[in-house]
Design a protein around this motif. Structure first.
Motif, mmCIF file in Angstrom:
data_model
loop_
_atom_site.group_PDB
_atom_site.id
_atom_site.type_symbol
_atom_site.label_atom_id
_atom_site.label_comp_id
_atom_site.label_asym_id
_atom_site.label_seq_id
_atom_site.Cartn_x
_atom_site.Cartn_y
_atom_site.Cartn_z
ATOM 1 N N GLY A 14 73.543 12.923 12.492
ATOM 2 C CA GLY A 14 74.783 13.626 12.168
ATOM 3 C C GLY A 14 74.812 15.032 12.756
ATOM 4 N N GLY A 15 73.701 15.752 12.648
ATOM 5 C CA GLY A 15 73.630 17.097 13.224
ATOM 6 C C GLY A 15 73.775 17.070 14.733
ATOM 7 N N PHE A 16 73.131 16.095 15.376
ATOM 8 C CA PHE A 16 73.229 15.982 16.827
ATOM 9 C C PHE A 16 74.671 15.700 17.252
ATOM 10 C CE2 PHE A 16 73.039 13.152 20.607
ATOM 11 C CZ PHE A 16 72.635 14.096 21.534
ATOM 12 N N LEU A 17 75.332 14.764 16.577
ATOM 13 C CA LEU A 17 76.723 14.443 16.934
ATOM 14 C C LEU A 17 77.656 15.621 16.684
ATOM 15 C CD1 LEU A 17 76.945 10.757 15.665
ATOM 16 C CD2 LEU A 17 76.738 11.564 18.018
ATOM 17 N N LEU A 18 77.447 16.331 15.578
ATOM 18 C CA LEU A 18 78.270 17.512 15.298
ATOM 19 C C LEU A 18 78.034 18.614 16.329
ATOM 20 C CD1 LEU A 18 78.146 17.773 11.403
ATOM 21 C CD2 LEU A 18 80.105 17.182 12.844
ATOM 22 N N LEU A 23 79.919 21.599 20.974
ATOM 23 C CA LEU A 23 79.705 21.985 22.373
ATOM 24 C C LEU A 23 80.910 21.623 23.231
ATOM 25 C CD1 LEU A 23 77.760 23.115 24.501
ATOM 26 C CD2 LEU A 23 76.808 20.831 24.725
ATOM 27 N N VAL A 24 81.438 20.440 23.037
ATOM 28 C CA VAL A 24 82.628 20.015 23.786
ATOM 29 C C VAL A 24 83.819 20.899 23.411
ATOM 30 C CG1 VAL A 24 84.305 18.131 24.042
ATOM 31 C CG2 VAL A 24 81.856 17.650 24.154
ATOM 32 N N GLY A 25 83.965 21.207 22.126
ATOM 33 C CA GLY A 25 85.072 22.056 21.687
ATOM 34 C C GLY A 25 84.988 23.462 22.250
ATOM 35 N N LEU A 65 74.563 26.229 21.558
ATOM 36 C CA LEU A 65 74.831 24.882 21.061
ATOM 37 C C LEU A 65 74.077 23.830 21.869
ATOM 38 C CD1 LEU A 65 78.651 25.053 20.249
ATOM 39 C CD2 LEU A 65 76.777 24.667 18.634
ATOM 40 N N GLY A 66 73.922 24.052 23.161
ATOM 41 C CA GLY A 66 73.148 23.129 23.989
ATOM 42 C C GLY A 66 71.689 23.085 23.562
ATOM 43 N N VAL A 67 71.108 24.250 23.267
ATOM 44 C CA VAL A 67 69.718 24.300 22.806
ATOM 45 C C VAL A 67 69.587 23.595 21.461
ATOM 46 C CG1 VAL A 67 67.905 25.859 21.987
ATOM 47 C CG2 VAL A 67 69.107 26.354 24.117
ATOM 48 N N VAL A 68 70.526 23.853 20.554
ATOM 49 C CA VAL A 68 70.493 23.196 19.243
ATOM 50 C C VAL A 68 70.624 21.685 19.404
ATOM 51 C CG1 VAL A 68 71.788 22.906 17.083
ATOM 52 C CG2 VAL A 68 71.304 25.199 17.951
ATOM 53 N N LEU A 72 67.845 18.958 18.234
ATOM 54 C CA LEU A 72 68.194 17.879 17.311
ATOM 55 C C LEU A 72 67.924 16.504 17.928
ATOM 56 C CD1 LEU A 72 71.473 19.289 15.736
ATOM 57 C CD2 LEU A 72 69.326 18.833 14.556
ATOM 58 N N LEU A 73 68.175 16.372 19.228
ATOM 59 C CA LEU A 73 67.896 15.102 19.898
ATOM 60 C C LEU A 73 66.400 14.806 19.919
ATOM 61 C CD1 LEU A 73 68.966 12.679 21.499
ATOM 62 C CD2 LEU A 73 68.716 14.062 23.565
ATOM 63 N N VAL A 74 65.585 15.822 20.183
ATOM 64 C CA VAL A 74 64.130 15.624 20.178
ATOM 65 C C VAL A 74 63.665 15.263 18.765
ATOM 66 C CG1 VAL A 74 61.917 16.826 20.430
ATOM 67 C CG2 VAL A 74 63.669 17.060 22.191
ATOM 68 N N GLY A 75 64.186 15.984 17.761
ATOM 69 C CA GLY A 75 63.838 15.663 16.373
ATOM 70 C C GLY A 75 64.258 14.256 15.994
ATOM 71 N N LEU A 76 65.430 13.843 16.450
ATOM 72 C CA LEU A 76 65.917 12.494 16.175
ATOM 73 C C LEU A 76 65.011 11.452 16.820
ATOM 74 C CD1 LEU A 76 68.143 10.623 15.062
ATOM 75 C CD2 LEU A 76 69.359 10.970 17.213
ATOM 76 N N ALA A 77 64.608 11.688 18.059
ATOM 77 C CA ALA A 77 63.719 10.739 18.740
ATOM 78 C C ALA A 77 62.383 10.623 18.014
ATOM 79 C CB ALA A 77 63.507 11.175 20.188
ATOM 80 N N VAL A 78 61.837 11.746 17.580
ATOM 81 C CA VAL A 78 60.565 11.725 16.857
ATOM 82 C C VAL A 78 60.716 10.982 15.533
ATOM 83 C CG1 VAL A 78 58.891 13.188 15.652
ATOM 84 C CG2 VAL A 78 59.621 13.771 17.964
ATOM 85 N N ALA A 79 61.803 11.243 14.808
ATOM 86 C CA ALA A 79 62.025 10.581 13.521
ATOM 87 C C ALA A 79 62.200 9.079 13.692
ATOM 88 C CB ALA A 79 63.248 11.180 12.821
ATOM 89 N N VAL A 80 62.893 8.667 14.739
ATOM 90 C CA VAL A 80 63.099 7.232 14.985
ATOM 91 C C VAL A 80 61.771 6.560 15.309
ATOM 92 C CG1 VAL A 80 64.082 5.591 16.639
ATOM 93 C CG2 VAL A 80 65.518 7.347 15.641
ATOM 94 N N VAL A 81 60.960 7.195 16.146
ATOM 95 C CA VAL A 81 59.668 6.612 16.504
ATOM 96 C C VAL A 81 58.766 6.524 15.284
ATOM 97 C CG1 VAL A 81 57.557 7.043 17.820
ATOM 98 C CG2 VAL A 81 59.774 7.232 18.931
#
Length: 175
Positions: A14-18, A23-25, A65-68, A72-81
């Motif tokens: 959710g954080g990554f998508l937000l 970022l797009v906005g 926002l790009g860094v965040v 979040l993407l790295v954290g998501l990948a780690v959590a999924v693994v």
């Protein structure tokens, strides 16, 4: 437990998508502001100065926002693994033991222990073989007794397995 059930994965996704949406906005607002500044005839400043003054705050916010988003993407990948299930199989455990034997540094990872099926896993596999008709009831009983003799099998689990086998046998004889 599935990935969707893991609250950490859900929050990070959710954080990554937000953050991507933000970022797009910000990028769209920045582009609109730059276009507005360039099309404003009242501005007497050079075009490059107007462009830099208008775009600078949007570029800074977009970079943050790009860094965040990346974090979040790295954290998501780690959590999924981490929440993904590890297959337990005798062949994988043997392969891991060979790797640990030839590469001493691999012993610290404990892969052979992670891949080694537990007694509970072996009982479940045995039950599936029996239900599928791959083994006879006598073979099922014999293997179940062997597994129950191993350490770590709870008495409650042994009792439940015996009860299930007895109920199944009783149902077969009712016919």
């Amino acid at each position: 437990m599935g990935l969707v059930d893991d609250s950490r994965v859900t929050v990070l996704l959710g954080g990554f998508l937000l953050s991507l949406l933000a970022l797009v906005g910000v990028t769209a607002l920045g582009a609109f502001a730059v276009l507005s500044a360039l099309l404003d005839p009242a501005a007497g400043a050079p075009v490059l100065v107007v462009l830099l003054q208008t775009a600078a705050p949007f570029v800074a916010v977009a970079a943050m926002l790009g860094v965040v988003s990346i974090l979040l993407l790295v954290g998501l990948a780690v959590a999924v693994v981490r929440s993904a299930s590890i297959p337990r199989d005798d062949r994988l455990a043997r392969l891991a033991r060979k790797v640990e034997r030839y590469y001493p540094d691999a012993r610290g990872l404990g892969l052979s222990d992670r891949f080694e099926p537990t007694t509970e896993d072996r009982i479940e596999e045995l039950k599936q073989q029996y239900v599928a008709g791959e083994i006879t009831e006598l073979e099922y009983e014999r293997r179940l007794q062997d597994l129950m003799g191993e350490e770590g099998v709870s008495d409650e689990r042994v009792r439940r397995e015996r009860d299930r086998t007895d109920r199944k046998r009783d149902r077969e004889f009712e016919w």
